[in-house]
Design an enzyme around this catalytic site. Structure first.
Site, PDB file in Angstrom:
ATOM      1  CG  LEU A 108       8.429 -17.566  -3.769  1.00 58.92           C
ATOM      2  CD1 LEU A 108       8.402 -17.484  -2.273  1.00 58.92           C
ATOM      3  CD2 LEU A 108       9.035 -16.309  -4.114  1.00 58.92           C
ATOM      4  CG  ASP A 150      -2.035   0.976   1.111  1.00 63.22           C
ATOM      5  OD1 ASP A 150      -2.275   1.377  -0.072  1.00 63.22           O
ATOM      6  OD2 ASP A 150      -2.630   1.195   2.005  1.00 63.22           O
ATOM      7  CG  HIS A 168      -0.486   2.271  -9.194  1.00 62.92           C
ATOM      8  ND1 HIS A 168      -0.626   1.725  -8.101  1.00 62.92           N
ATOM      9  CD2 HIS A 168      -1.503   2.866  -9.536  1.00 62.92           C
ATOM     10  CE1 HIS A 168      -1.863   2.510  -7.598  1.00 62.92           C
ATOM     11  NE2 HIS A 168      -2.404   3.136  -8.599  1.00 62.92           N
TER      12      HIS A 168
HETATM   13  C1  IPE Z   1      -5.371  -2.550  -0.036  1.00 67.64           C
HETATM   14  O1  IPE Z   1      -5.038  -1.330  -0.340  1.00 67.64           O
HETATM   15  C2  IPE Z   1      -5.266  -3.315  -1.459  1.00 67.64           C
HETATM   16  C3  IPE Z   1      -4.002  -3.484  -1.997  1.00 67.64           C
HETATM   17  C4  IPE Z   1      -2.905  -3.184  -1.430  1.00 67.64           C
HETATM   18  C5  IPE Z   1      -4.273  -4.203  -3.415  1.00 67.64           C
HETATM   19  P1  IPE Z   1      -6.055  -0.176  -0.557  1.00 67.64           P
HETATM   20  O2  IPE Z   1      -5.333   1.214  -0.499  1.00 67.64           O
HETATM   21  O3  IPE Z   1      -7.063  -0.293  -1.526  1.00 67.64           O
HETATM   22  O4  IPE Z   1      -6.829  -0.481   0.912  1.00 67.64           O
HETATM   23  P2  IPE Z   1      -7.989   0.884   1.809  1.00 67.64           P
HETATM   24  O5  IPE Z   1      -8.885   1.105   0.957  1.00 67.64           O
HETATM   25  O6  IPE Z   1      -7.025   1.888   2.024  1.00 67.64           O
HETATM   26  O7  IPE Z   1      -8.123   0.015   3.089  1.00 67.64           O
HETATM   27  C1  IPE Z   2      -1.501   0.427  -3.271  1.00 69.94           C
HETATM   28  O1  IPE Z   2      -1.322   1.703  -3.287  1.00 69.94           O
HETATM   29  C2  IPE Z   2      -1.920  -0.229  -4.760  1.00 69.94           C
HETATM   30  C3  IPE Z   2      -3.183  -0.518  -4.951  1.00 69.94           C
HETATM   31  C4  IPE Z   2      -4.218  -0.818  -4.024  1.00 69.94           C
HETATM   32  C5  IPE Z   2      -3.667  -1.194  -6.230  1.00 69.94           C
HETATM   33  P1  IPE Z   2      -2.534   2.513  -3.311  1.00 69.94           P
HETATM   34  O2  IPE Z   2      -2.994   3.055  -4.843  1.00 69.94           O
HETATM   35  O3  IPE Z   2      -3.490   2.345  -2.528  1.00 69.94           O
HETATM   36  O4  IPE Z   2      -1.944   4.060  -2.614  1.00 69.94           O
HETATM   37  P2  IPE Z   2      -2.339   5.193  -1.636  1.00 69.94           P
HETATM   38  O5  IPE Z   2      -3.019   4.073  -0.411  1.00 69.94           O
HETATM   39  O6  IPE Z   2      -3.617   5.624  -2.362  1.00 69.94           O
HETATM   40  O7  IPE Z   2      -1.264   5.708  -1.381  1.00 69.94           O
HETATM   41 MG    MG Z   3      -4.065   2.315  -0.547  1.00 66.15          MG
END
Ligand code: IPE
Ligand code: IPE
Ligand code: MG
Length: 251
Positions: free
Chosen positions: A132, A21, A38
């Protein structure tokens, strides 16, 4: 000195799950588009896989896209799906070379045919790999997984394959997307969020949680090693007392 040397090789967690995240915030801090976060996140995934293989982790599950992430702006969803295809195109040979088997868990029906096809190809190409086990949670949500397990189990009761009285935890697990995969020993979540976000709810009943403020694109090999060392300094009691755990170690 690399933290790797401090890892106790006989106590490597068998299964590590990662909520990757913070890509969006990483990009925002740099005045960049979220998509570039990303993209940088993919490099961090590569490092995580390499480091996991290096220290002998058996199973690595990465949360790449949740069922809730479908609600993001269409452009971002499309970019994430494109990135998934590109990554598989670029990395499948390296997976084979490094003996890494890829599997996917998630609601595949919601994925575009092009993504499904690319995933199936990489799964087939790496199916005989014995190193793995890399499990990609894509279009994955734990409540989806549990509800669909219940549905298929109910169907098997109805058609007589399963006796209702025989249903227990082990039976139910056979219907989960993770059937046959041991429960995660360690969950790592980056970006400091203190939540599970619908990830492996059943499987994480006794998983050790490790949350770091590092944003996913900045997460490197040393950060994984640090998390493993932290894990190795914990006492997993599974409901027992400390004394019982110490005794079982001596025997
Ligand atoms: C969780 O991250 C999902 C992934 C890392 C794929 P999100 O950014 O979607 O989670 P929330 O919504 O902040 O909980
Ligand atoms: C995690 O990073 C990737 C996915 C959920 C696909 P985020 O896109 O959620 O990044 P933040 O949480 O907005 O910083
Ligand atoms: Mg996120």
């Amino acid at each position: 000195m690399s933290l790797k040397k401090k890892i106790i090789s006989s106590e490597i967690p068998c299964h590590v799950a990662v909520i990757m995240d913070g890509n969006g915030r990483w990009a925002k801090h740099r005045g960049l588009q979220r998509v570039l976060g990303h993209r940088s996140g993919v490099d961090a995934v590569r490092k995580l896989i390499e480091a996991s293989a290096e220290i002998g982790i058996g199973y690595l599950t990465i949360y790449a896209f949740s069922t809730e992430n479908w609600a993001r702006p269409g452009m971002e969803v499309a970019a994430l799906m494109e990135l998934m295809i590109q990554s598989l195109n670029n990395e499948t040979d390296a997976l084979v070379k490094n003996n890494i088997r890829l599997r996917t868990i998630g609601d595949c029906n919601r994925l575009a045919a092009s993504v499904r096809q690319r995933l199936a190809e990489t799964e087939n190409i790496t199916a005989a790999c014995t190193g793995l086990n890399l499990i990609v949670a894509l279009s994955y949500g734990s409540r989806w997984e549990i509800a669909s397990a219940a549905k298929r189990l109910a169907a098997d009761v109805k058609n007589g394959t399963v006796d209702c009285e025989s249903i227990d935890e082990a039976k139910f697990e056979e219907y989960l997307a993770t059937a046959g995969i041991p429960d995660p020993d360690l969950l790592i979540r980056t970006s400091g969020e203190m939540r599970i976000s619908n990830f492996l709810l059943w499987q994480m009943a006794y998983t050790e949680l490790y949350i770091t403020d590092i944003l996913w694109p900045d997460f490197g090999k040393e950060d994984l090693f640090k998390a493993i060392i932290d894990y190795q300094n914990r006492e997993r009691r599974f409901g027992k007392t400390s004394k019982q755990i110490e005794k079982s170690k001596i025997v």
